[in-house]
Design a protein around this motif. Structure first.
Motif, PDB file in Angstrom:
ATOM      1  N   SER A  40      18.552   9.928 -32.539  1.00 25.40           N
ATOM      2  CA  SER A  40      19.688   8.938 -33.113  1.00 25.40           C
ATOM      3  C   SER A  40      20.871  10.015 -33.439  1.00 25.40           C
ATOM      4  O   SER A  40      20.741  10.859 -34.169  1.00 25.40           O
ATOM      5  CB  SER A  40      19.192   8.219 -34.197  1.00 25.40           C
ATOM      6  OG  SER A  40      20.397   7.842 -35.079  1.00 25.40           O
ATOM      7  N   HIS A  41      22.138   9.463 -33.149  1.00 31.37           N
ATOM      8  CA  HIS A  41      22.985  10.346 -33.571  1.00 31.37           C
ATOM      9  C   HIS A  41      23.381  10.352 -35.040  1.00 31.37           C
ATOM     10  O   HIS A  41      23.968  11.008 -35.533  1.00 31.37           O
ATOM     11  CB  HIS A  41      24.564   9.958 -32.557  1.00 31.37           C
ATOM     12  CG  HIS A  41      25.077   8.611 -32.841  1.00 31.37           C
ATOM     13  ND1 HIS A  41      24.034   7.581 -32.356  1.00 31.37           N
ATOM     14  CD2 HIS A  41      25.966   8.063 -33.291  1.00 31.37           C
ATOM     15  CE1 HIS A  41      24.810   6.316 -32.597  1.00 31.37           C
ATOM     16  NE2 HIS A  41      25.902   6.856 -33.131  1.00 31.37           N
ATOM     17  N   ARG A  42      22.719   9.383 -35.410  1.00 27.06           N
ATOM     18  CA  ARG A  42      23.137   9.245 -37.150  1.00 27.06           C
ATOM     19  C   ARG A  42      21.758   9.979 -37.738  1.00 27.06           C
ATOM     20  O   ARG A  42      21.928  10.113 -39.083  1.00 27.06           O
ATOM     21  CB  ARG A  42      22.928   7.556 -37.391  1.00 27.06           C
ATOM     22  CG  ARG A  42      23.925   6.497 -36.727  1.00 27.06           C
ATOM     23  CD  ARG A  42      25.281   6.833 -37.298  1.00 27.06           C
ATOM     24  NE  ARG A  42      26.092   5.776 -36.721  1.00 27.06           N
ATOM     25  CZ  ARG A  42      27.532   5.992 -36.384  1.00 27.06           C
ATOM     26  NH1 ARG A  42      28.057   7.217 -36.774  1.00 27.06           N
ATOM     27  NH2 ARG A  42      28.281   5.306 -35.521  1.00 27.06           N
ATOM     28  N   GLU A  44      19.515  12.773 -39.336  1.00 24.50           N
ATOM     29  CA  GLU A  44      19.663  14.329 -39.838  1.00 24.50           C
ATOM     30  C   GLU A  44      19.493  15.455 -38.745  1.00 24.50           C
ATOM     31  O   GLU A  44      20.360  16.210 -38.984  1.00 24.50           O
ATOM     32  CB  GLU A  44      18.566  14.492 -40.655  1.00 24.50           C
ATOM     33  CG  GLU A  44      18.921  14.744 -42.124  1.00 24.50           C
ATOM     34  CD  GLU A  44      17.657  14.786 -43.120  1.00 24.50           C
ATOM     35  OE1 GLU A  44      16.895  15.930 -43.165  1.00 24.50           O
ATOM     36  OE2 GLU A  44      17.440  13.877 -43.903  1.00 24.50           O
ATOM     37  N   ILE A  47      22.798  15.498 -36.679  1.00 22.74           N
ATOM     38  CA  ILE A  47      23.900  15.479 -37.617  1.00 22.74           C
ATOM     39  C   ILE A  47      23.952  17.070 -37.745  1.00 22.74           C
ATOM     40  O   ILE A  47      25.216  17.758 -37.651  1.00 22.74           O
ATOM     41  CB  ILE A  47      23.999  14.993 -38.992  1.00 22.74           C
ATOM     42  CG1 ILE A  47      23.904  13.167 -38.893  1.00 22.74           C
ATOM     43  CG2 ILE A  47      24.863  15.311 -39.853  1.00 22.74           C
ATOM     44  CD1 ILE A  47      25.254  12.743 -38.423  1.00 22.74           C
ATOM     45  N   ASN A 232      35.595   9.631 -38.481  1.00 24.51           N
ATOM     46  CA  ASN A 232      34.335   9.217 -38.366  1.00 24.51           C
ATOM     47  C   ASN A 232      33.355  10.401 -37.891  1.00 24.51           C
ATOM     48  O   ASN A 232      32.503  10.093 -37.044  1.00 24.51           O
ATOM     49  CB  ASN A 232      34.235   8.256 -37.206  1.00 24.51           C
ATOM     50  CG  ASN A 232      34.551   6.924 -37.957  1.00 24.51           C
ATOM     51  OD1 ASN A 232      33.789   5.811 -38.598  1.00 24.51           O
ATOM     52  ND2 ASN A 232      35.891   6.681 -37.633  1.00 24.51           N
ATOM     53  N   MET A 235      32.132  10.100 -34.522  1.00 21.17           N
ATOM     54  CA  MET A 235      30.876   9.529 -34.123  1.00 21.17           C
ATOM     55  C   MET A 235      31.323   7.846 -34.631  1.00 21.17           C
ATOM     56  O   MET A 235      30.497   7.097 -35.073  1.00 21.17           O
ATOM     57  CB  MET A 235      29.577   9.901 -34.984  1.00 21.17           C
ATOM     58  CG  MET A 235      29.309  11.304 -34.624  1.00 21.17           C
ATOM     59  SD  MET A 235      27.529  11.535 -35.245  1.00 21.17           S
ATOM     60  CE  MET A 235      27.685  13.407 -35.077  1.00 21.17           C
ATOM     61  N   TYR A 236      32.365   7.349 -34.179  1.00 28.08           N
ATOM     62  CA  TYR A 236      32.793   5.901 -34.501  1.00 28.08           C
ATOM     63  C   TYR A 236      32.055   5.497 -33.323  1.00 28.08           C
ATOM     64  O   TYR A 236      31.443   4.411 -33.920  1.00 28.08           O
ATOM     65  CB  TYR A 236      34.369   5.724 -33.854  1.00 28.08           C
ATOM     66  CG  TYR A 236      34.545   4.328 -33.677  1.00 28.08           C
ATOM     67  CD1 TYR A 236      34.871   3.783 -34.981  1.00 28.08           C
ATOM     68  CD2 TYR A 236      34.528   3.551 -32.845  1.00 28.08           C
ATOM     69  CE1 TYR A 236      35.214   2.480 -35.159  1.00 28.08           C
ATOM     70  CE2 TYR A 236      34.610   2.131 -32.843  1.00 28.08           C
ATOM     71  CZ  TYR A 236      35.049   1.807 -33.883  1.00 28.08           C
ATOM     72  OH  TYR A 236      35.539   0.284 -33.812  1.00 28.08           O
ATOM     73  N   THR A 238      28.658   6.067 -30.227  1.00 30.17           N
ATOM     74  CA  THR A 238      27.734   7.033 -29.945  1.00 30.17           C
ATOM     75  C   THR A 238      28.372   8.379 -29.076  1.00 30.17           C
ATOM     76  O   THR A 238      28.973   7.946 -28.126  1.00 30.17           O
ATOM     77  CB  THR A 238      26.611   6.480 -28.904  1.00 30.17           C
ATOM     78  OG1 THR A 238      26.249   5.011 -29.325  1.00 30.17           O
ATOM     79  CG2 THR A 238      25.398   7.359 -28.817  1.00 30.17           C
ATOM     80  N   THR A 241      26.039  12.962 -27.052  1.00 31.58           N
ATOM     81  CA  THR A 241      25.199  14.157 -27.749  1.00 31.58           C
ATOM     82  C   THR A 241      24.379  15.197 -27.211  1.00 31.58           C
ATOM     83  O   THR A 241      24.492  16.181 -27.732  1.00 31.58           O
ATOM     84  CB  THR A 241      23.767  13.130 -28.530  1.00 31.58           C
ATOM     85  OG1 THR A 241      23.129  12.580 -27.283  1.00 31.58           O
ATOM     86  CG2 THR A 241      24.255  12.414 -29.456  1.00 31.58           C
TER      87      THR A 241
END
Ligand code: PMP
Length: 360
Positions: A40-42, A44, A47, A232, A235-236, A238, A241
């Protein structure tokens, strides 16, 4: 075949240790149980990957907090539209310098959104030189001044940073970014498609002075709005990555090589070797004004075009790949980006010498 010396203009050769690390981490990144591609791009982990890449890039390129760094998509070509949409603001026109095919593409796109003033052009010389800044017809009221520091196809590179005065300088650094030290504070904005000195194609890195944000026209697509990307953390939606991760590996590799200072010294040496050989051998030629010869993309012709096919075939057989020049200019072109080892230039020069001796 073992790994070749790939002289492609882009997508271009990547550092071998980077590819090895990506391979080793492919199935299970840092014990996360998954590939970076699957994260997930969100989350940890990603990021951290994204932030580390940005910080390493900032450190390498010497980018202060006055600038936002954006990881966008659509290649450098999408920036040809993003720039006028975001930066024209309430000004009627922008200045562009025309030094070759990539400048012309940027100009053609900008004309869709506003008035373009071609402040200088080297078209009359066949794009073999760069007009002295003293003859540029710039407009002190322009929204920005756009130029192409390195014309990837022509092999023409500025050896100076234009002085835009109060007009923000915007530079397409796709094929020269991170190739040597640069004073970023002279620029309003720098952008670069990743597939030469940064990583995989599709990704485009934008460096923009924060005071230039927030001027986008209201019809600017969300996905082209610099303010939205800055707000953002790119990351407004996806982001790309895996490309971002790979760029991060390239930045780490560059740091381990000694950064842009060391790269600049190696790149100057690589380019000099090739130009010196071309200049001292009657069989090969390069038409560019010596002062403005590119360090990264070196076009050259053979004395007889009829030998081009044979030259390329012999090069391929030695693992010297993608030397064919761009279809618009013909001849050959050796792109010798950061990741192309000096030994690759040596091997090319050796082959060129042998070929000229046999067929010249
Ligand atoms: N500008 C320059 C100087 C380039 O060399 C290229 C690609 N070769 C582009 C823009 C276009 O980049 P992209 O294909 O990523 O849109």
């Amino acid at each position: 075949m073992s790994r070749a010396y790939n002289f492609c203009a882009g997508p271009a050769i990547l550092p071998e240790p980077v590819l090895q690390q990506a391979r080793d981490e492919m199935l299970n990144w840092n014990n996360s149980g998954m590939s970076v591609m699957e994260m997930s791009h969100r989350g940890e982990d990603f990021i951290r990957i994204a932030e580390t890449a940005e910080n390493d890039f900032r450190e390498l390129a010497g980018i202060s907090d006055d600038y936002a760094v954006l990881f966008m998509q659509g290649g450098a070509s999408s920036q040809f539209s993003c720039i006028p949409l975001n930066l024209l603001g309430d000004k009627p026109s922008a200045d562009y310098i025309n030094t070759g095919i990539w400048s012309e593409k940027a100009i053609a796109e900008a004309k869709r959104y506003g008035d373009v003033n071609i402040a200088a052009s080297s078209r009359d010389s066949g794009f073999t030189t760069i007009p002295d800044q003293s003859v540029w017809q710039t407009d002190a009221n322009a929204a920005y001044l756009h130029y192409t520091p390195n014309e990837t196809i022509g092999g023409l590179e500025y050896d100076f940073i234009p002085d835009g005065g109060n007009v923000p300088l915007v530079a397409d650094m796709s094929s020269t970014i991170l190739s040597r030290p640069l004073d970023v504070s002279k620029f309003g904005m720098i952008y670069a498609g990743a597939q030469k000195n940064i990583g995989p194609s599709g990704l485009v890195v934008v460096v923009i002075r924060k005071d230039l944000l927030g001027k986008a026209r209201k019809e600017t697509p969300t996905m082209m709005n610099y303010q939205i990307f800055a707000d953002n953390g790119s990351m407004y939606n996806t982001p790309a990555t895996f490309s971002w991760y790979l760029a991060g590996l390239v930045f780490k590799w560059l740091k381990a090589q000694g950064g842009v200072q060391a790269m600049g010294e190696i790149n100057a040496r690589k380019a000099k070797k090739l130009y010196d050989f071309i200049d001292t051998n009657d069989f090969y030629g390069n038409p560019i004004d010596h002062r403005f010869r590119s360090w990264m993309n070196i076009p050259f012709t053979l004395a007889d075009d009829a030998l081009n096919g044979e030259f390329l075939k012999g090069a391929d057989a030695r693992g010297l790949l993608n030397l064919k020049g761009h279809r618009s200019v013909g001849g050959m072109r050796a792109s010798i980006y950061n990741a192309l080892p000096e030994a690759g230039v040596d091997a090319l020069v050796q082959y060129m010498a042998e070929f000229a001796k046999e067929r010249g």
